[in-house]
Structure formats: C-alpha cells, structure tokens
Design a protein around this motif. Sequence first.
Motif, PDB file in Angstrom:
ATOM      1  N   ILE A  79       0.978  -1.610   0.243  1.00 39.55           N
ATOM      2  CA  ILE A  79       0.223  -0.270  -0.227  1.00 39.55           C
ATOM      3  C   ILE A  79       0.786   1.500  -0.181  1.00 39.55           C
ATOM      4  CG2 ILE A  79      -2.043   1.316   1.510  1.00 39.55           C
ATOM      5  CD1 ILE A  79      -2.900  -1.240   2.546  1.00 39.55           C
ATOM      6  N   GLU A  80       2.102   1.206   0.528  1.00 36.00           N
ATOM      7  CA  GLU A  80       3.274   2.679   0.876  1.00 36.00           C
ATOM      8  C   GLU A  80       3.594   2.882  -0.945  1.00 36.00           C
ATOM      9  OE1 GLU A  80       6.348   1.906   2.689  1.00 36.00           O
ATOM     10  OE2 GLU A  80       7.430   4.013   2.729  1.00 36.00           O
ATOM     11  N   ARG A  81       4.079   1.693  -1.376  1.00 32.68           N
ATOM     12  CA  ARG A  81       4.312   2.454  -3.100  1.00 32.68           C
ATOM     13  C   ARG A  81       3.582   2.260  -3.445  1.00 32.68           C
ATOM     14  NH1 ARG A  81       8.661  -3.813  -3.338  1.00 32.68           N
ATOM     15  NH2 ARG A  81      10.064  -2.842  -1.888  1.00 32.68           N
ATOM     16  N   PHE A  82       2.360   1.965  -3.231  1.00 33.43           N
ATOM     17  CA  PHE A  82       0.942   2.404  -4.262  1.00 33.43           C
ATOM     18  C   PHE A  82       0.167   4.046  -4.090  1.00 33.43           C
ATOM     19  CE2 PHE A  82      -3.433   3.146  -5.384  1.00 33.43           C
ATOM     20  CZ  PHE A  82      -4.040   3.196  -6.155  1.00 33.43           C
ATOM     21  N   ARG A  85       2.846   6.658  -5.552  1.00 36.88           N
ATOM     22  CA  ARG A  85       2.968   6.307  -6.959  1.00 36.88           C
ATOM     23  C   ARG A  85       2.465   7.970  -7.618  1.00 36.88           C
ATOM     24  NH1 ARG A  85      -1.714   2.993 -10.012  1.00 36.88           N
ATOM     25  NH2 ARG A  85      -0.126   1.331  -9.525  1.00 36.88           N
ATOM     26  N   PHE A  86       1.884   8.281  -6.146  1.00 37.32           N
ATOM     27  CA  PHE A  86       0.621   9.803  -6.284  1.00 37.32           C
ATOM     28  C   PHE A  86       1.967  10.702  -5.100  1.00 37.32           C
ATOM     29  CE2 PHE A  86      -1.884   5.988  -6.466  1.00 37.32           C
ATOM     30  CZ  PHE A  86      -2.348   6.779  -7.812  1.00 37.32           C
ATOM     31  N   HIS A  87       2.668  10.296  -4.461  1.00 36.87           N
ATOM     32  CA  HIS A  87       3.327  11.238  -3.964  1.00 36.87           C
ATOM     33  C   HIS A  87       5.162  11.812  -4.142  1.00 36.87           C
ATOM     34  CE1 HIS A  87       4.275  13.224  -0.380  1.00 36.87           C
ATOM     35  NE2 HIS A  87       5.260  12.863  -0.006  1.00 36.87           N
ATOM     36  N   GLY A 100      -4.572  11.785  -5.154  1.00 40.45           N
ATOM     37  CA  GLY A 100      -3.729  10.991  -6.366  1.00 40.45           C
ATOM     38  C   GLY A 100      -4.615   9.662  -5.684  1.00 40.45           C
ATOM     39  N   PHE A 101      -4.155   9.057  -4.082  1.00 44.28           N
ATOM     40  CA  PHE A 101      -4.172   8.254  -3.600  1.00 44.28           C
ATOM     41  C   PHE A 101      -5.238   7.683  -3.524  1.00 44.28           C
ATOM     42  CE2 PHE A 101      -4.589   5.476   0.185  1.00 44.28           C
ATOM     43  CZ  PHE A 101      -4.459   4.649  -0.145  1.00 44.28           C
ATOM     44  N   THR A 102      -7.039   8.504  -3.372  1.00 53.61           N
ATOM     45  CA  THR A 102      -8.130   8.242  -3.331  1.00 53.61           C
ATOM     46  C   THR A 102      -8.549   8.158  -4.717  1.00 53.61           C
ATOM     47  OG1 THR A 102      -8.988  10.713  -2.826  1.00 53.61           O
ATOM     48  CG2 THR A 102      -8.798   9.264  -1.126  1.00 53.61           C
ATOM     49  N   SER A 103      -8.708   8.987  -5.839  1.00 55.69           N
ATOM     50  CA  SER A 103      -8.838   8.332  -7.086  1.00 55.69           C
ATOM     51  C   SER A 103      -8.057   7.034  -7.972  1.00 55.69           C
ATOM     52  CB  SER A 103      -8.411   9.658  -7.774  1.00 55.69           C
ATOM     53  OG  SER A 103      -8.490  10.981  -7.958  1.00 55.69           O
ATOM     54  N   GLY A 104      -6.871   6.864  -7.110  1.00 51.29           N
ATOM     55  CA  GLY A 104      -6.586   5.686  -8.030  1.00 51.29           C
ATOM     56  C   GLY A 104      -6.861   4.714  -7.216  1.00 51.29           C
ATOM     57  N   ILE A 105      -7.075   4.707  -6.525  1.00 50.22           N
ATOM     58  CA  ILE A 105      -8.438   3.303  -5.202  1.00 50.22           C
ATOM     59  C   ILE A 105      -9.660   3.676  -6.076  1.00 50.22           C
ATOM     60  CG2 ILE A 105      -9.170   3.131  -3.777  1.00 50.22           C
ATOM     61  CD1 ILE A 105      -6.708   3.554  -1.806  1.00 50.22           C
ATOM     62  N   LEU A 106      -9.887   4.437  -6.072  1.00 47.72           N
ATOM     63  CA  LEU A 106     -11.727   4.471  -6.388  1.00 47.72           C
ATOM     64  C   LEU A 106     -11.719   3.955  -8.026  1.00 47.72           C
ATOM     65  CD1 LEU A 106     -12.960   8.058  -5.170  1.00 47.72           C
ATOM     66  CD2 LEU A 106     -13.397   4.623  -4.409  1.00 47.72           C
ATOM     67  N   SER A 131     -11.803  12.800  -0.631  1.00 41.94           N
ATOM     68  CA  SER A 131     -10.358  13.767  -1.486  1.00 41.94           C
ATOM     69  C   SER A 131     -10.199  14.968  -0.456  1.00 41.94           C
ATOM     70  CB  SER A 131     -10.546  13.508  -3.125  1.00 41.94           C
ATOM     71  OG  SER A 131      -9.269  14.347  -3.160  1.00 41.94           O
ATOM     72  N   PRO A 132      -9.157  15.425  -0.270  1.00 44.62           N
ATOM     73  CA  PRO A 132      -9.031  16.944  -0.475  1.00 44.62           C
ATOM     74  C   PRO A 132      -9.685  17.650  -1.397  1.00 44.62           C
ATOM     75  CG  PRO A 132      -6.934  15.480   0.757  1.00 44.62           C
ATOM     76  CD  PRO A 132      -8.082  14.618  -0.548  1.00 44.62           C
ATOM     77  N   GLN A 133      -9.549  17.189  -2.283  1.00 39.36           N
ATOM     78  CA  GLN A 133     -10.023  17.930  -3.581  1.00 39.36           C
ATOM     79  C   GLN A 133     -11.305  18.317  -3.355  1.00 39.36           C
ATOM     80  OE1 GLN A 133      -9.145  16.340  -7.339  1.00 39.36           O
ATOM     81  NE2 GLN A 133      -8.074  18.325  -8.358  1.00 39.36           N
ATOM     82  N   GLY A 134     -12.276  17.791  -2.815  1.00 36.57           N
ATOM     83  CA  GLY A 134     -14.136  17.680  -2.487  1.00 36.57           C
ATOM     84  C   GLY A 134     -14.053  18.801  -1.084  1.00 36.57           C
ATOM     85  N   GLY A 135     -12.921  18.728  -0.514  1.00 35.59           N
ATOM     86  CA  GLY A 135     -12.944  19.650   0.947  1.00 35.59           C
ATOM     87  C   GLY A 135     -12.793  18.661   2.101  1.00 35.59           C
TER      88      GLY A 135
END
Length: 211
Positions: A79-82, A85-87, A100-106, A131-135
Amino acid sequence: FVGWKISEPDQSRASGGQPTLFSTAVSRSYPARSQSHPSSPHGARNFFRPAGFLETNMKLLLCALLWAIRLMREQEGSIERFFSRFHDPDASTVQQGLIGFTSGILALDYRPVFGQEGLPEQSSFRFLFPSPQGGSACKRLCMFLRWMVRSPKKGVDFGIWESISPSELYLPLDVHTSTNARKLGLLNRKQDDWRALDELMENLRSFDPHD
C-alpha cells in the motif's frame, strides 16, 4: 478470503470455476447456507434480504476494501508503494498524494465485487476514500497515515512507512480536535473541512515543523 483466485462474476462452483470473492465471503459468513450462496453480487439481493440492507452493504464494503488492498499489493507490492505513486517526495505535505491515492483506489477494477465496470453510483465505498480536492478533512486517511508514518516510540503509531516524513502529515480533524483548537485560538474557521485543517496545521507547524 482475499487470497483466493478470483473468477469472473458469472462463474460459480456449480460450473466448475473457482468461487468468486463475493461467494467466498458469503459462504464463510453463512456456512449453513453455503450450498445455495450466490456466486456474484448480482445474485445476492434475494439471498441477503432477510438480513437487511445494512448488513448486505457492509459485507460488500468489506469485500471491496479487501479487493482494493489485494490490487494495490499486486500492482506495487505494498500500500505504501501504491501511495508513493501519487506522492512527490519533494512535497511539503501529503495533500497531493492523498488526492491521487483516493482517485487511484476508486479507479481500480471492482467487477469481481460489484459485478459491473466501475463503482455503482449508490455505493457507499466512495465514502471510505474522500479527497481533499472535494473539501473533506479526510480524518480517517490522515489517521491512517499517522499510524503508518510516525515513530512507534510513544506506543501509539507503527512507523513502518519510510517514504513519508512526519512533517508532511496532517492532524486527524474531527469535532473534538476542532473544538479544542478553537478554544486554544489555533482555529477560526467554523467548518471542519480541509481549509480548516490547513489553517490549523499552519499554526501547529509553527510550534514543531518536524512533526
């Protein structure tokens, strides 16, 4: 059951195929009914009706979560390497990594769980990965990162992720932490959202920029 070989949703034990993720979960949860359990989520509606919608939904969420963990480990090894990928390792916080992590999982393939491409519109699974992007203040994800990253010396956290620095983390913000922060004069914003978390973290980092 996440380690089982997963077949397509329309395969079943009766047709000689391997059990699907959903059918395996059902058989272990309801052993007395294992001879008639559904081989896919599509056939589960009537099977679980006596147990109620809530229990059915919880089992699907558990299946989806375990399936996501399996896919992340298959793709990246952990999970850390996943997450990495976005960090960006040069980033000052984990905000973009979380987005990126939440978008990647979904975006993972959940057909063995839900029996369709993409997450169902009414699925509660998205609620687990805001996601922080959604507030959202993303309390559960911030808490998870704290457990994985911060030192275990105080007996609370695990400290098993080495790709993220404690200085990049965010406080898990909820009604209790926000109430105390306002009483201490560290937070002015009324809503408990990501903007409030940013404000609070700016003040907290002035005390200790390294943790």
